[in-house]
Design an enzyme around this catalytic site. Structure first.
Site, PDB file in Angstrom:
ATOM      1  CG  HIS A 147     -11.936   3.309  33.240  1.00 45.25           C
ATOM      2  ND1 HIS A 147     -12.656   2.331  33.868  1.00 45.25           N
ATOM      3  CD2 HIS A 147     -12.413   4.496  33.709  1.00 45.25           C
ATOM      4  CE1 HIS A 147     -13.545   2.883  34.677  1.00 45.25           C
ATOM      5  NE2 HIS A 147     -13.417   4.192  34.594  1.00 45.25           N
ATOM      6  N   GLY A 187     -11.666  26.798  42.794  1.00 45.38           N
ATOM      7  CA  GLY A 187     -12.947  26.157  42.543  1.00 45.38           C
ATOM      8  C   GLY A 187     -13.048  25.502  41.175  1.00 45.38           C
ATOM      9  CB  SER A 233     -10.955  29.080  39.641  1.00 43.60           C
ATOM     10  OG  SER A 233     -10.909  29.548  40.960  1.00 43.60           O
ATOM     11  CB  THR A 247      -3.022  16.412  32.764  1.00 43.53           C
ATOM     12  OG1 THR A 247      -2.100  17.397  32.275  1.00 43.53           O
ATOM     13  CG2 THR A 247      -4.438  16.835  32.376  1.00 43.53           C
ATOM     14  NE  ARG A 266       1.684  22.757  29.765  1.00 45.04           N
ATOM     15  CZ  ARG A 266       1.128  21.553  29.770  1.00 45.04           C
ATOM     16  NH1 ARG A 266       0.619  21.091  30.909  1.00 45.04           N
ATOM     17  NH2 ARG A 266       1.058  20.816  28.678  1.00 45.04           N
TER      18      ARG A 266
END
Length: 207
Positions: free
Chosen positions: A126, A153, A171, A176, A191
């Site tokens: 958005h 997971g 996990s 990003t 990272r």
């Protein structure tokens, strides 16, 4: 002057679906997109109660739902998506229980991709500015996952991310930004913690 919502809704150049797929701002409550989401939910309701021993019946529904698949693939219940037609699965792709694909933009999984339980692939996003966001305009950016990737997971993969081939995501990670090939990466934000030097290494020992 027309507001941003009017510009999105009144465009004569592209449909809302076309704008959505290529990453332009779009209006999600367009009739075509609303109908597409209802179609996906209907197919998912048909899919969920089918027992695992009727795999071909499950695959028939998934092939109707998804944009493309390999000959061999498996999505455990409960699988959830927005549209389905933007999801492309390579040969031998696998998603464990309770994975969610928000596929406003294309989601592409290469061959032999493994998703652990509760992995979330989110292409939808958005506007940051609240005034534009409050008009209900959205946009979406594609997610691409290379061959032989294993995602642990509970991982969340954010819009616009590419993960290179052979990589392992730990996990609970929040991915990003792009992750290169042949690495182990983990964390929030995710990272790289080490490189995978030898594909034939297992548990620290060469086969």
């Amino acid at each position: 002057m027309a507001g941003p919502l009017a510009l999105v809704k009144n465009s004569n150049v592209m449909t809302e679906r076309e704008k959505m797929i290529v990453g332009l701002p779009y209006y999600p409550y367009d009739d075509e997109l609303s109908t597409s989401r209802l179609r996906a939910r209907s197919l998912l309701r048909r899919l969920t109660p089918i027992p695992e021993d009727r795999e071909e019946e499950r695959k028939a529904i998934l092939r109707e739902l998804l944009g493309s698949t390999g000959d061999k693939f498996y999505l455990e219940n409960i699988f959830t998506c927005d549209y389905g037609f933007n999801i492309h699965l390579g040969e031998n792709a696998y998603a464990n229980f309770n994975c969610i694909f928000l596929d406003a933009a294309p989601i592409t999984l290469g061959k032999n991709v493994m998703l652990a339980p509760a992995v979330r692939l989110f292409t939808a996003t958005h506007p940051i500015g609240h005034q534009l966001r409050n008009t209900e305009v959205e946009y979406a950016l594609p997610i691409t996952i290379g061959d032989n990737v294993w995602i642990g997971g509970g991982t969340i993969v954010n819009p616009g991310v590419t993960i290179g081939e052979n990589t392992v995501i730990g996990s609970g990670s929040v991915v990003t930004g792009d992750i290169p090939a042949n690495v182990v990466a983990v964390g929030n934000p995710c990272r790289v913690i080490r490189y995978i030097e030898d594909e034939n290494t297992r548990n620290g020992r060469k086969e």
